[in-house]
Scaffold this motif. Structure first.
Motif, PDB file in Angstrom:
ATOM      1  N   LEU A  80      50.284  38.336  39.338  1.00  9.28           N
ATOM      2  CA  LEU A  80      49.117  37.490  39.098  1.00  9.28           C
ATOM      3  C   LEU A  80      48.399  37.152  40.398  1.00  9.28           C
ATOM      4  O   LEU A  80      48.967  37.216  41.480  1.00  9.28           O
ATOM      5  CB  LEU A  80      49.548  36.196  38.405  1.00  9.28           C
ATOM      6  N   GLY A  81      47.125  36.792  40.278  1.00  6.89           N
ATOM      7  CA  GLY A  81      46.389  36.279  41.431  1.00  6.89           C
ATOM      8  C   GLY A  81      45.323  37.192  41.978  1.00  6.89           C
ATOM      9  O   GLY A  81      44.556  36.781  42.865  1.00  6.89           O
ATOM     10  N   CYS A  82      45.219  38.419  41.483  1.00  6.01           N
ATOM     11  CA  CYS A  82      44.147  39.337  41.859  1.00  6.01           C
ATOM     12  C   CYS A  82      44.193  40.521  40.910  1.00  6.01           C
ATOM     13  O   CYS A  82      45.080  40.611  40.051  1.00  6.01           O
ATOM     14  CB  CYS A  82      44.285  39.802  43.314  1.00  6.01           C
ATOM     15  N   ILE A  83      43.240  41.413  41.054  1.00  6.48           N
ATOM     16  CA  ILE A  83      43.249  42.644  40.277  1.00  6.48           C
ATOM     17  C   ILE A  83      43.344  43.815  41.237  1.00  6.48           C
ATOM     18  O   ILE A  83      43.231  43.656  42.453  1.00  6.48           O
ATOM     19  CB  ILE A  83      42.006  42.774  39.369  1.00  6.48           C
ATOM     20  N   SER A  84      43.566  44.987  40.691  1.00  4.65           N
ATOM     21  CA  SER A  84      43.686  46.207  41.488  1.00  4.65           C
ATOM     22  C   SER A  84      42.624  47.195  41.031  1.00  4.65           C
ATOM     23  O   SER A  84      42.273  47.256  39.851  1.00  4.65           O
ATOM     24  CB  SER A  84      45.081  46.813  41.317  1.00  4.65           C
ATOM     25  N   THR A  85      42.124  47.988  41.959  1.00  5.73           N
ATOM     26  CA  THR A  85      41.102  48.972  41.610  1.00  5.73           C
ATOM     27  C   THR A  85      41.621  50.029  40.646  1.00  5.73           C
ATOM     28  O   THR A  85      40.837  50.665  39.931  1.00  5.73           O
ATOM     29  CB  THR A  85      40.565  49.665  42.868  1.00  5.73           C
ATOM     30  N   PRO A  96      40.755  38.070  44.699  1.00  5.29           N
ATOM     31  CA  PRO A  96      41.885  37.117  44.662  1.00  5.29           C
ATOM     32  C   PRO A  96      41.462  35.787  44.054  1.00  5.29           C
ATOM     33  O   PRO A  96      40.355  35.299  44.272  1.00  5.29           O
ATOM     34  CB  PRO A  96      42.261  36.966  46.138  1.00  5.29           C
ATOM     35  N   ARG A  97      42.351  35.214  43.270  1.00  4.07           N
ATOM     36  CA  ARG A  97      42.114  33.918  42.637  1.00  4.07           C
ATOM     37  C   ARG A  97      43.416  33.130  42.611  1.00  4.07           C
ATOM     38  O   ARG A  97      44.502  33.723  42.543  1.00  4.07           O
ATOM     39  CB  ARG A  97      41.610  34.106  41.191  1.00  4.07           C
ATOM     40  N   PRO A  98      43.327  31.821  42.656  1.00  2.00           N
ATOM     41  CA  PRO A  98      44.559  31.022  42.593  1.00  2.00           C
ATOM     42  C   PRO A  98      45.218  31.151  41.216  1.00  2.00           C
ATOM     43  O   PRO A  98      44.538  31.245  40.190  1.00  2.00           O
ATOM     44  CB  PRO A  98      44.079  29.594  42.861  1.00  2.00           C
ATOM     45  N   VAL A  99      46.538  31.153  41.222  1.00  2.00           N
ATOM     46  CA  VAL A  99      47.286  31.209  39.967  1.00  2.00           C
ATOM     47  C   VAL A  99      47.483  29.779  39.479  1.00  2.00           C
ATOM     48  O   VAL A  99      48.037  28.942  40.196  1.00  2.00           O
ATOM     49  CB  VAL A  99      48.653  31.885  40.169  1.00  2.00           C
ATOM     50  N   PRO A 100      47.019  29.450  38.292  1.00  2.00           N
ATOM     51  CA  PRO A 100      47.191  28.076  37.796  1.00  2.00           C
ATOM     52  C   PRO A 100      48.659  27.759  37.543  1.00  2.00           C
ATOM     53  O   PRO A 100      49.503  28.647  37.451  1.00  2.00           O
ATOM     54  CB  PRO A 100      46.383  28.077  36.492  1.00  2.00           C
ATOM     55  N   GLU A 188      43.173  38.188  32.875  1.00  2.00           N
ATOM     56  CA  GLU A 188      41.864  37.539  32.716  1.00  2.00           C
ATOM     57  C   GLU A 188      41.962  36.339  31.775  1.00  2.00           C
ATOM     58  O   GLU A 188      41.348  35.294  32.000  1.00  2.00           O
ATOM     59  CB  GLU A 188      40.835  38.548  32.193  1.00  2.00           C
ATOM     60  N   ALA A 189      42.755  36.498  30.714  1.00  2.00           N
ATOM     61  CA  ALA A 189      42.915  35.391  29.767  1.00  2.00           C
ATOM     62  C   ALA A 189      43.627  34.203  30.414  1.00  2.00           C
ATOM     63  O   ALA A 189      43.384  33.045  30.039  1.00  2.00           O
ATOM     64  CB  ALA A 189      43.691  35.869  28.538  1.00  2.00           C
ATOM     65  N   LEU A 190      44.480  34.474  31.403  1.00  2.00           N
ATOM     66  CA  LEU A 190      45.162  33.399  32.134  1.00  2.00           C
ATOM     67  C   LEU A 190      44.276  32.802  33.225  1.00  2.00           C
ATOM     68  O   LEU A 190      44.607  31.767  33.804  1.00  2.00           O
ATOM     69  CB  LEU A 190      46.457  33.926  32.761  1.00  2.00           C
ATOM     70  N   GLY A 191      43.168  33.488  33.517  1.00  2.00           N
ATOM     71  CA  GLY A 191      42.198  32.960  34.471  1.00  2.00           C
ATOM     72  C   GLY A 191      42.462  33.295  35.919  1.00  2.00           C
ATOM     73  O   GLY A 191      41.808  32.738  36.815  1.00  2.00           O
ATOM     74  N   CYS A 192      43.390  34.235  36.186  1.00  2.00           N
ATOM     75  CA  CYS A 192      43.721  34.524  37.581  1.00  2.00           C
ATOM     76  C   CYS A 192      43.772  36.008  37.901  1.00  2.00           C
ATOM     77  O   CYS A 192      43.983  36.393  39.058  1.00  2.00           O
ATOM     78  CB  CYS A 192      45.061  33.886  37.944  1.00  2.00           C
TER      79      CYS A 192
END
Length: 300
Positions: A80-85, A96-100, A188-192
């Motif tokens: 969790l926390g980012c996506i990959s190409t 990158p995004r913070p993991v809730p 994406e559904a988890l927001g991170c």
């Protein structure tokens, strides 16, 4: 190894593909080890993934289409926390995004949304083709094309373990399901955001509970002799337990091999496993309202 050393060999190998190896490389390694003239696999695994890769030798390639359509079961780790190409650990990590602070209840609520019949957009890094060109080749050129969403079924989706920034998931799914896409959508559904950092295929129907064999273990068997190696191969009809069986007299079999249709005591219309009177699996037939025709017969 020269071509003359290869042999006619029929059977199904449940290969445990190693990490970092392409499905084609694993297939060729197995083929050379068994010295089989003809071999094919039934649905590739990415180099990142390990696990069950059914390999069909010889006449078993005639039933491989049924394994391509089979359901599968995986264990995947979603970071969790980012996506990959690429959707997995091999790609560049972006966005990158913070993991809730996630709870089991919150995770379960998200997973519940992905069980059952869902629509899935295939990833660019896939073997699907656009105008004859594999999507992954276009993706490597920086080209992205529109892909139509496809219906798949997630039979079960279970959280096995979790850390602050990862989820280990057990997934049973229909053919055509992309685990990378499923993990991305869950992220994406988890927001991170999320990508697949580990993937193992544990089962391809109908081989649930049957042992897999690594190339290392097969090489050890090969040192004991060809008989020990060949003993791990499964009969061809093990791929077809869902089809009804019909025993065919030798005179009828001869006519089927000549392309003729024959009378059969079968109601309705269905695909059948055909057996000789001695119990040998001889191929597939199609019966429609009392008339039997050859669908795909084996040449032993």
């Amino acid at each position: 190894m020269s071509r003359r050393q290869f042999r006619k060999l029929n059977g199904i190998l449940l290969l445990d593909k190693a990490l970092g190896v392409s499905s084609n490389k694993a297939l060729q390694d197995a083929r050379f080890l068994f010295q089989a003239e003809k071999a094919g696999h039934t649905g590739s695994l990415d180099p990142l993934a390990s696990g069950m890769l059914p390999v069909c030798f010889g006449e078993a390639t005639k039933v491989s289409a049924f394994l391509l359509d089979a359901g599968k079961r995986y264990v995947a780790v979603a970071t969790l926390g980012c996506i990959s190409t690429t959707g997995d650990a091999e790609g560049d990590k972006i966005n990158p995004r913070p993991v809730p602070a996630l709870t089991d209840t919150a995770i379960e609520a998200v997973l519940a949304c992905f069980r059952g019949a869902i629509m899935q957009v295939p990833p660019m890094y896939s073997a699907l083709k656009k105008d004859g060109q594999p999507l992954y080749k276009l993706a490597r050129q920086g080209v992205e094309v529109e892909r139509e969403a496809r219906a798949v079924t997630i039979h079960s989706l279970t959280l096995l373990e979790r850390t602050q920034d990862s989820l280990m998931l057990a997934v049973a799914c229909s053919k055509g399901t992309y685990i990378r896409t499923l993990v991305e959508d869950i992220g994406e559904a988890l927001g991170c955001g999320a990508y697949v950092s580990m993937l193992r295929r544990e089962m391809v129907e109908p081989f649930d509970g049957l042992p897999m064999h690594t190339l290392e273990s097969l090489r050890a068997l090969a040192e004991q002799g060809r008989e020990a190696l060949d003993a791990v191969l499964l009969p061809l009809d093990t791929a077809l337990p869902h089809l009804p069986a019909l025993t065919v007299p030798e005179t009828v079999l001869l006519r089927l091999r000549q392309g003729q249709k024959v009378r059969a005591d079968v109601e309705g219309a269905e695909l059948l496993r055909l057996y000789s009177e001695s119990g040998e699996f001889i191929g597939l037939g199609y019966a429609s309202h009392g008339v039997l025709s050859a669908k795909r017969l084996l040449a032993y």
